[in-house]
Design an enzyme around this catalytic site. Sequence first.
Site, PDB file in Angstrom:
ATOM      1  CG  ASP A 248      -2.081   0.949   1.106  1.00 51.28           C
ATOM      2  OD1 ASP A 248      -2.083   1.752   0.156  1.00 51.28           O
ATOM      3  OD2 ASP A 248      -2.987   0.892   1.949  1.00 51.28           O
TER       4      ASP A 248
ATOM      5  CD  GLU B 215      -5.266  -1.551  -1.050  1.00 50.13           C
ATOM      6  OE1 GLU B 215      -5.574  -2.332  -0.129  1.00 50.13           O
ATOM      7  OE2 GLU B 215      -5.963  -0.576  -1.390  1.00 50.13           O
TER       8      GLU B 215
END
Length: 452
Positions: A11, A106
């Site tokens: 992320d 992500e």
Amino acid sequence: MRNAPTILHLDMDAFFASAEQASKPSLRGKAVVVGGLGPRGVVATASYEARVFGVNSAMPMAQARRLAPNAAYLVPRFGFYRSISEQVMALLRELSPLVEPLSLDEAFVDLEAGEAAWDEVSARLAGEKLRADIRTVTGLTGSVGLAASKMLAKIASEQAKPDGLVVIEPGTERALLGPMSVRTLPGVGPATGDHLRRAGIHTVDEIVEAGEDELVRLLGKAHGHGLYAMALARDERAVVAERETKSVSVEDTYDVDIHDRVRVGLEVQRLADRCVRRLRGAGLSGRTIVLKVRRYDFSTLTRSETLRGPTDDPAVVREAALRLLDGVDSTGGVRLLGVGVSGLADFTQEDLFAQAMGEGLDHAVQEEADDAGVDEREVAVERRWVTGHDVRHAEYGHGWVQGSGVGRVTVRFETPDSGPGRVRTFLVEDPALEPAEPLPLVEVLDSRPHHP
């Protein structure tokens, strides 16, 4: 579940805002908020400096301005973010053929499938190398979670933020999850969380104590069984490299409610054309046309019509969307409109749809839909100089727009590898000033051998 932490979740840290700070030296270390700047705009990303003031993603921009009045507020540059995302995803694919992107910033990676890791030590080394490579290639930071399942890898990356790495060793999952809030588990949003709280269930341990039957009674069969399994740290989902697209849709939120029925119809047609552009760009067609209308009182209506076969004809989609609009009461005003196509296929049956008026005419709007969920309509209609976007001046070089109004535009002249730059103001029609492409965050060095 596997017996080694070889599923990785990456992320990127405050991605849009971090990219803007890296691009604009004067904003480094300062509060930056990226999103729609109109009265009904929402926050796409806030820098960590802005989060100190309580600003978060999906917050109304008006609320963010009240919380952090001195922050820098910028309109998103989605093409710029996509170019950085492509660099990051390329690094992930060097680790494994099984990369499952969830958004621009992500993704999950199956390290075992790429033989990049097979135990905790090799997984940790792969994660640390990835973080270093991302910083080298993009100048940005990302947080990495490693675990034996997707759910736990995502929880680990959240714990690692910002700019860290966390490994959840197999066998420790239950002890780790137990004291955590129920909101930690995937699928437990505000509504489900409140429902559980009213039943006296606040932590993951309390979900287990309540038992599977009680969860089914509270949440229904599918959700109850699934949540109980997750509370026990059971997650057998595989990393899937190709995720099937189920629908294509676009929508716009309007700064001022639309009351004119004719204008509403024109907006629906424009959205239908935009939707078809995305449909064709993906090489798809679809059978079900969906219309979404959010009214002045925030009530949201969704209507759909299924055709006899798949189409990617803009005239067909426009006509179907207008037929759906006829069945919607827009009295009082409309805040949001959306058009989508589902029931997707990779072929069309346009010959079945001769009933569509104006068949063959393509009035596609030259706009690109916003993949990140931010209202991009504002960018299309805003004055020539968009806050945060790149410009070049014939004398002063590369810079970015700090603001514009009353016939003038203010520009800060700086580049990713310069120090904070000087600010100058020009007439909006100054011929020496023109829009520019973003500069790369990291200088690309020529690695080719040079011969004398």
